[in-house]
Every structure is written in C-alpha cells, then in structure tokens.
Write an enzyme that holds these catalytic residues in place. Structure first.
Site, PDB file in Angstrom:
ATOM      1  N   ARG A   1      70.290  55.969 -77.551  1.00 37.06           N
ATOM      2  CA  ARG A   1      71.282  56.379 -78.558  1.00 37.06           C
ATOM      3  C   ARG A   1      71.779  57.800 -78.297  1.00 37.06           C
ATOM      4  NH1 ARG A   1      71.618  52.561 -82.420  1.00 37.06           N
ATOM      5  NH2 ARG A   1      69.871  51.085 -82.593  1.00 37.06           N
TER       6      ARG A   1
ATOM      7  N   LEU B   1      60.498  50.361 -80.845  1.00 36.46           N
ATOM      8  CA  LEU B   1      61.932  50.096 -80.924  1.00 36.46           C
ATOM      9  C   LEU B   1      62.336  50.543 -82.322  1.00 36.46           C
ATOM     10  CD1 LEU B   1      62.429  46.523 -79.376  1.00 36.46           C
ATOM     11  CD2 LEU B   1      63.413  48.647 -78.518  1.00 36.46           C
ATOM     12  N   ASP B   2      63.392  51.355 -82.438  1.00 34.46           N
ATOM     13  CA  ASP B   2      63.742  51.837 -83.773  1.00 34.46           C
ATOM     14  C   ASP B   2      64.228  50.682 -84.652  1.00 34.46           C
ATOM     15  OD1 ASP B   2      66.670  51.562 -83.721  1.00 34.46           O
ATOM     16  OD2 ASP B   2      66.662  53.245 -82.338  1.00 34.46           O
ATOM     17  N   MET B   3      64.361  50.955 -85.931  1.00 30.70           N
ATOM     18  CA  MET B   3      64.651  49.919 -86.918  1.00 30.70           C
ATOM     19  C   MET B   3      65.904  49.115 -86.578  1.00 30.70           C
ATOM     20  SD  MET B   3      64.941  50.403 -91.029  1.00 30.70           S
ATOM     21  CE  MET B   3      65.118  49.020 -92.157  1.00 30.70           C
ATOM     22  N   TYR B   4      66.889  49.758 -85.985  1.00 27.64           N
ATOM     23  CA  TYR B   4      68.168  49.095 -85.735  1.00 27.64           C
ATOM     24  C   TYR B   4      68.302  48.578 -84.306  1.00 27.64           C
ATOM     25  CZ  TYR B   4      69.047  51.261 -90.207  1.00 27.64           C
ATOM     26  OH  TYR B   4      68.944  51.647 -91.517  1.00 27.64           O
TER      27      TYR B   4
END
Length: 234
Positions: free
Chosen positions: A191, A103-106
């Site tokens: 995204r 899961l990306d940072m955001y």
C-alpha cells in the site's frame, strides 16, 4: 489412517521428512517394537511409533494449513473491538493454529496458519528472504513512471526495500492488474509503494508465498498443506 513413517515424523515436528528417512535407514525408528524400514507405513492414532526410544504422540503432530483470507477479516485469533478474525474461518481444523505473518483487514488471499512455532519463526525471519506475490487491482491506467517507481528500491518506514518485480497482467483505461513480488514484509508495504507511485489501489490479494500458490482455493476456505508443500517451505 496409515501414512508413511517419514511423513509422520515430519508432521510431529521432530525432523524433516528427509531427516526422518535417514533415521529410518539408521535403524532408529520402531513401529510397535519392530525396527522400521523405508517404505513402511503406520497409523499414528493406533500404532506405537518410537524414534530413538522416544514415542511420537499423535496429539503432538503439527498442523499446517492455507487459508484464502477474505476482505474484512483481521489476522488475529481474537479482537477486543469485535471485528471478524481469521480464527473463525478455521475453527473446523480442531486445533489452535496461528497466522504466519499478517494480511491487513482490507487485504485478501493466501495466509499460512500452523501450530508449529519453529516453522512459523523460520518463515517470518528476515534472513529467509521469502518471496511473496500480490495481485493488485489499480483504478485507471498505470503510467510508465508509476511502474518505474514501483520497481525502485523505495524507502518504506525508514527501511530501503529491495526492488520489487512488477508484471502488468492487464491494462485498460479503467483498470490495471499488476502482479508484484516483494522480498520483505514491511508493515503495509504494498500500500505504501502504491502511495509513493501515485496509484489508487482498490484490491490487494496475496496469490503466492515462498513457492506456495493460492490457486483455486475458494475465498474464506482452508485446506491442509501437502507434505511436499511443508517440506518446500521448510
């Protein structure tokens, strides 16, 4: 603590629970030198459990957990830039568990972690076509055209994705909530889908994976997967 023998076999990574039951039925499992029967329990910390003459070590038992990853943490065990890592959130597990996928940072939400490499590889392998559902918070209303784009077989990173399942959970002039289910795990796929649809994504939370639900697990907390959940994912 005593547990069913088939559960101990499954947790050791030697075989699935059902395969463990077959081993017990075939007389291949012993507890302290005595042939086990279906329904028997044992304590893996104190009892000698053998399968086919090979002892199962309590230290060799595999660990499977689910973390509700917060925004701002990277899916890694360490970071050369000093950013917060998910490893910090699961230090109380007492074992070195690794993230299954990313899961990306955001992004937030459900993250499976384990020390079972074979299990992780099976979950991440493209042939498994594991479904993942995300709750998206979109700024403003979401037009029919944008929804149509989100449901299309878009080209993401040179790869044609399968059409996503998109459900409108809530919509008004200020905010739209979408549940989006995808069948791949391309880098920043959700995204990039929103970018192609012209949507302003303000929050992204993974709420389920392969039938495993995030449910009401608090943000930043983790829990062990149940035996049934591990079997389902396998």
């Amino acid at each position: 603590m005593k547990e069913r023998i088939q559960k101990i076999i499954s947790a050791s990574g030697l075989a699935s629970r059902r395969a463990g039951e077959r081993m017990i039925s075939e007389g291949l499992v012993k507890i302290n030198g005595v042939t086990a029967s279906l329904g028997d329990s044992a304590d893996p910390e104190t009892d000698v459990i053998e399968v086919g003459g090979k002892r199962i070590s309590a230290q060799g038992r595999k660990t499977y957990i689910m973390l509700n990853k917060p925004r701002g943490y990277i899916t890694s065990l360490s970071d050369e830039k000093g950013r917060p890592c998910v490893a910090e959130l699961v230090s109380s597990v007492g074992k070195r568990v690794y993230p299954v996928g990313r899961l990306d940072m955001y992004s937030e939400g459900l993250l499976i972690m384990t020390d079972d490499g074979d299990f992780a590889n099976r979950l991440m392998h493209p042939s498994g076509e594991k479904c993942k559902t995300y709750r998206l918070t979109i700024s403003g209303e979401c037009s029919d055209r944008a929804l149509s784009v989100m449901r299309s077989p878009l080209l993401i990173g040179g790869y044609r994705i399968r059409p996503a399942e998109v459900v409108v959970v809530k919509s008004d002039k200020n905010t739209t909530l979408l549940d989006v289910t995808i069948h791949e795990g391309r880098n920043r796929q959700i995204r990039k889908m929103c970018e192609q649809a012209g949507l302003k994504l303000t929050r992204l939370v993974r709420i389920s994976e392969s039938g495993l639900e995030l449910s009401d697990l608090p943000v930043g907390k983790w829990r062990y997967l149940t035996e049934a959940e591990v079997e389902m994912l396998k």
